[in-house]
Design a protein around this motif. Structure first.
Motif, PDB file in Angstrom:
ATOM      1  N   ALA A  63      -1.514   1.137 -11.201  1.00 51.66           N
ATOM      2  CA  ALA A  63      -2.651   0.150 -11.757  1.00 51.66           C
ATOM      3  C   ALA A  63      -1.563  -0.970 -12.657  1.00 51.66           C
ATOM      4  N   THR A  64      -0.633  -0.613 -13.243  1.00 57.24           N
ATOM      5  CA  THR A  64       0.223  -1.683 -13.720  1.00 57.24           C
ATOM      6  C   THR A  64       0.852  -2.570 -12.989  1.00 57.24           C
ATOM      7  N   LEU A  65       1.210  -2.204 -11.764  1.00 59.66           N
ATOM      8  CA  LEU A  65       1.785  -3.042 -10.648  1.00 59.66           C
ATOM      9  C   LEU A  65       0.471  -4.110 -10.282  1.00 59.66           C
ATOM     10  N   THR A  66      -0.580  -3.645 -10.215  1.00 65.58           N
ATOM     11  CA  THR A  66      -1.761  -4.327  -9.633  1.00 65.58           C
ATOM     12  C   THR A  66      -2.240  -5.363 -10.442  1.00 65.58           C
ATOM     13  N   SER A  67      -1.753  -5.141 -11.742  1.00 70.34           N
ATOM     14  CA  SER A  67      -2.334  -6.180 -12.842  1.00 70.34           C
ATOM     15  C   SER A  67      -1.448  -6.973 -13.016  1.00 70.34           C
ATOM     16  N   LEU A  68      -0.132  -7.242 -12.616  1.00 71.63           N
ATOM     17  CA  LEU A  68       0.735  -8.184 -12.781  1.00 71.63           C
ATOM     18  C   LEU A  68       0.714  -9.552 -12.006  1.00 71.63           C
ATOM     19  N   MET A  87       0.784  -1.050  -0.158  1.00 70.01           N
ATOM     20  CA  MET A  87      -0.038  -0.115  -0.163  1.00 70.01           C
ATOM     21  C   MET A  87       0.804   1.191  -0.014  1.00 70.01           C
ATOM     22  N   TYR A  88       2.032   1.090   0.677  1.00 67.80           N
ATOM     23  CA  TYR A  88       2.834   2.275   0.761  1.00 67.80           C
ATOM     24  C   TYR A  88       3.441   2.748  -0.743  1.00 67.80           C
ATOM     25  N   GLY A  89       3.653   1.428  -1.323  1.00 72.47           N
ATOM     26  CA  GLY A  89       4.394   1.616  -2.824  1.00 72.47           C
ATOM     27  C   GLY A  89       3.297   2.272  -3.856  1.00 72.47           C
ATOM     28  N   LEU A  90       2.056   1.818  -3.506  1.00 80.18           N
ATOM     29  CA  LEU A  90       0.828   2.269  -4.376  1.00 80.18           C
ATOM     30  C   LEU A  90       0.361   3.624  -4.280  1.00 80.18           C
ATOM     31  N   SER A  91       0.557   4.219  -2.936  1.00 82.60           N
ATOM     32  CA  SER A  91       0.159   5.533  -2.568  1.00 82.60           C
ATOM     33  C   SER A  91       1.431   6.376  -2.969  1.00 82.60           C
ATOM     34  N   HIS A  92       2.697   6.066  -3.028  1.00 79.10           N
ATOM     35  CA  HIS A  92       3.401   6.986  -3.282  1.00 79.10           C
ATOM     36  C   HIS A  92       4.222   6.760  -5.046  1.00 79.10           C
TER      37      HIS A  92
END
Length: 106
Positions: free
Chosen positions: A60-65, A48-53
């Motif tokens: 969106a790309t990282l969560t699709s992997l 969550m830290y990585g997604l929020s920063h």
């Protein structure tokens, strides 16, 4: 872990299975419980830290992997049978990510 244990107990009773038939043995759980706790809290926090920063498009790309990585690994370990539709979905995700990255580069 509590939610998983409760759901497995409820679902195993509804299907007529013994809960201990697929549970982790206590000796194995005792030696690796720190991994579950660390991954459950620190892993979620860092994700969550990585997604929020990160920029929205990168998040969106990282969560699709996840399926792109998990499906080939599960096929290689023979944990799942080959499915044309699942593989086609993974290919569509990869093509979509390629188009997304091509749009970012231009």
């Amino acid at each position: 872990m509590v939610l998983s244990a409760a759901l497995s107990r409820v679902l195993s009773k509804s299907q007529g299975l013994k809960p201990s038939s697929f549970a982790i043995p206590k000796s194995a759980l005792r030696s690796t419980v720190w991994v579950f706790i660390l991954e459950g809290f620190l892993g979620a926090y860092l994700f969550m830290y990585g997604l929020s920063h990160s920029p929205l498009i990168l998040g969106a790309t990282l969560t699709s992997l996840a399926p792109v990585l998990s499906v080939p690994v599960s096929l290689a370990l023979r944990l799942e049978k080959f499915s044309f539709f699942r593989s086609f979905g993974v290919v569509l995700v990869v093509v979509g990510l390629a188009f997304l990255m091509q749009g970012i580069a231009t």
